[in-house]
Design an enzyme around this catalytic site. Structure first.
Site, PDB file in Angstrom:
ATOM      1  N   ASN A  44       0.824  -1.215   0.000  1.00  0.00           N
ATOM      2  CA  ASN A  44       0.000   0.000   0.000  1.00  0.00           C
ATOM      3  C   ASN A  44       0.857   1.263   0.000  1.00  0.00           C
ATOM      4  OD1 ASN A  44      -2.421  -1.497   0.151  1.00  0.00           O
ATOM      5  ND2 ASN A  44      -2.210  -1.673   2.373  1.00  0.00           N
ATOM      6  N   HIS A 129     -14.488  -2.356   5.745  1.00  0.00           N
ATOM      7  CA  HIS A 129     -13.334  -3.016   6.368  1.00  0.00           C
ATOM      8  C   HIS A 129     -13.718  -3.672   7.699  1.00  0.00           C
ATOM      9  CE1 HIS A 129      -9.330  -3.249   8.352  1.00  0.00           C
ATOM     10  NE2 HIS A 129      -8.909  -3.437   7.116  1.00  0.00           N
ATOM     11  N   GLU A 172     -16.271   3.190   3.286  1.00  0.00           N
ATOM     12  CA  GLU A 172     -14.919   3.536   2.856  1.00  0.00           C
ATOM     13  C   GLU A 172     -15.060   4.469   1.656  1.00  0.00           C
ATOM     14  OE1 GLU A 172     -12.027   0.245   2.623  1.00  0.00           O
ATOM     15  OE2 GLU A 172     -13.597  -1.042   3.449  1.00  0.00           O
ATOM     16  N   SER A 176     -10.796  -1.232   0.039  1.00  0.00           N
ATOM     17  CA  SER A 176      -9.440  -1.763   0.105  1.00  0.00           C
ATOM     18  C   SER A 176      -9.225  -3.034  -0.695  1.00  0.00           C
ATOM     19  CB  SER A 176      -9.057  -2.027   1.566  1.00  0.00           C
ATOM     20  OG  SER A 176      -9.943  -2.963   2.164  1.00  0.00           O
ATOM     21  N   ASP A 201     -14.168   6.247   5.924  1.00  0.00           N
ATOM     22  CA  ASP A 201     -12.798   5.740   6.052  1.00  0.00           C
ATOM     23  C   ASP A 201     -12.084   6.080   4.747  1.00  0.00           C
ATOM     24  OD1 ASP A 201     -10.525   4.070   5.792  1.00  0.00           O
ATOM     25  OD2 ASP A 201     -11.332   2.669   7.257  1.00  0.00           O
ATOM     26  N   HIS A 204      -7.391   4.733   2.002  1.00  0.00           N
ATOM     27  CA  HIS A 204      -6.768   4.307   0.750  1.00  0.00           C
ATOM     28  C   HIS A 204      -6.808   5.381  -0.343  1.00  0.00           C
ATOM     29  CE1 HIS A 204      -5.702   0.145   1.661  1.00  0.00           C
ATOM     30  NE2 HIS A 204      -6.769   0.132   2.423  1.00  0.00           N
ATOM     31  N   LYS A 233      -0.388   3.860   4.742  1.00  0.00           N
ATOM     32  CA  LYS A 233      -0.541   3.577   3.309  1.00  0.00           C
ATOM     33  C   LYS A 233       0.337   4.550   2.528  1.00  0.00           C
ATOM     34  CE  LYS A 233      -3.852   0.664   4.515  1.00  0.00           C
ATOM     35  NZ  LYS A 233      -3.903   0.604   5.965  1.00  0.00           N
TER      36      LYS A 233
END
Length: 384
Positions: A44, A129, A172, A176, A201, A204, A233
């Site tokens: 990541n 997640h 998210e 992910s 979230d 990413h 990340k």
């Protein structure tokens, strides 16, 4: 302990046992596995900052404060660097305050479990997640799960709900395991309509999207009620945080158990995170984002004719190559590894049954030739 052995044997029969690989190098473009140097498509480390010399130097410089903070931040573990990082992150996101946690996982469970409770309703995307799922369980609120990125399904959850004190919507921004993006603008509109609290979230997308790398929420102009960020990340460091109002930050200080009862992050990690944030916001950070977007576009265009581009993916650095069977996915990982390419197989329960996959993760460190090498391997072994 026989029951443990029986459970492990059952996992083995399903092709779901796990093991730790020894990686004898930093997670950059190349990685050494079992004595062999291979192309790394499983990290990541989106902007390649985990090896950045200025960030490494900042981490070493911060060691003057010691190797550990030695206590929770509410006792003697609150370093000046904690507050410096929180202040710079708040400015980064344009919010009143940020509260740092020891990981993104701890940030999610700490936030969700303390703001929601009995009498509340949490409406959560089905592919959120595990840390968000665990936060829901710890909160003891009622939980309704909506179909992935489906705003109509979200509305149906609201419609089925009886009387509740408060409603929280969890998503998210970039998922992910699938690499697709949530419809954040629509989610914000629905939350405003129903008076719901939106938690995003954003881990990413940070460093990858938005002005100065401030994430997908920033790029779309969406302001969540709480934004969960990660430092492990694109930052190439370690830790997590919650960004939002001063009131929220104060509440977390008092109520978030994963914050209250954890030793504070050590100075070396904080120094690295501050340096990484400054790189992300700099001209160099923008150049790295532009290079990453070129690699993303190149890979997306090459995947399409192979029939390997999943619907709605291809705009983030994460690309799922779904093969279905867990054993097949693991065999593909080993096959590609033998050809000098590392793509980690992801299996249930991390993903749904029947959707085991290779999770390809791109970095600004990758070259055009690296992408071509990966495509050749996928063409030989995965083409549909």
């Amino acid at each position: 302990m026989d029951f443990l052995k029986a459970d492990l044997e059952q996992l083995a029969g399903l092709g779901l046992t796990r093991s730790l690989r020894r990686h004898d190098d930093r997670p950059g473009r190349l990685i050494e596995i079992d004595g062999n140097t291979v192309l790394n498509f499983s990290s990541n480390n989106y902007l390649g900052l985990a090896n950045h010399p200025d960030i490494v130097a900042a981490s070493k410089e911060a060691l003057v404060c010691g190797t550990g903070s030695s206590a929770s931040r509410l006792v003697t573990g609150n370093l000046a660097l904690h507050q410096e990082l929180e202040s710079e992150l708040a400015d980064f996101h344009g919010v009143e305050a940020v509260r740092i946690f020891n990981s993104g996982y701890q940030a999610n469970i700490g936030l969700i479990a303390c703001i929601a409770g009995d009498g509340d309703l949490i409406v959560s995307d089905e592919l959120n997640h595990a840390s968000m799922i665990d936060g829901c369980r710890l909160s003891r609120a009622a939980v309704s799960v909506y179909q992935h990125c489906n705003v109509d399904s979200l509305r149906e959850c609201f419609g089925r709900a009886g009387p509740v004190r408060r409603i929280f919507v969890l998503t998210e921004s970039v998922f992910s395991m699938d690499g697709d993006c949530a419809p954040l603008e629509q989610l914000r509109a629905v939350c405003d309509e129903f008076g719901a609290f939106l938690v995003v979230d954003d881990v990413h997308s940070l460093g990858v999207f938005g002005a100065q790398g401030a994430g997908l929420c920033a790029e779309l102009g969406v302001v969540p009620d709480a934004l969960v960020g990660g430092l492990g990340k694109a930052f190439g460091s370690f830790g997590g945080y919650v960004a939002g109002s001063q009131l929220l930050s104060e509440f977390l200080l008092h109520k978030a158990r994963s914050f209250v009862f954890s030793t504070g992050l050590p100075a070396a990690v904080l120094g690295a995170s501050i340096a990484a944030l400054r790189v992300i916001r700099s001209v160099e950070g923008q150049a790295r984002r532009e290079t990453l977007q070129k690699r993303i576009s190149q890979f997306r265009l090459c995947l399409e004719p192979l029939g390997l581009l999943e619907t709605n993916s291809g705009f983030s650095p994460i690309f799922p190559i779904v093969v279905g069977n867990s054993t097949t996915a693991m065999n593909l990982t080993e096959l590609l590894l033998s050809e000098g390419v590392f793509c980690q197989a992801i299996r249930p329960p991390t993903v749904k049954e029947g959707t085991a996959r290779l999770r390809v993760s791109l970095s600004s460190l990758h070259t055009e030739e690296d992408i071509d090498t990966l495509i050749c391997c996928l063409r030989d072994h995965c083409q549909r």
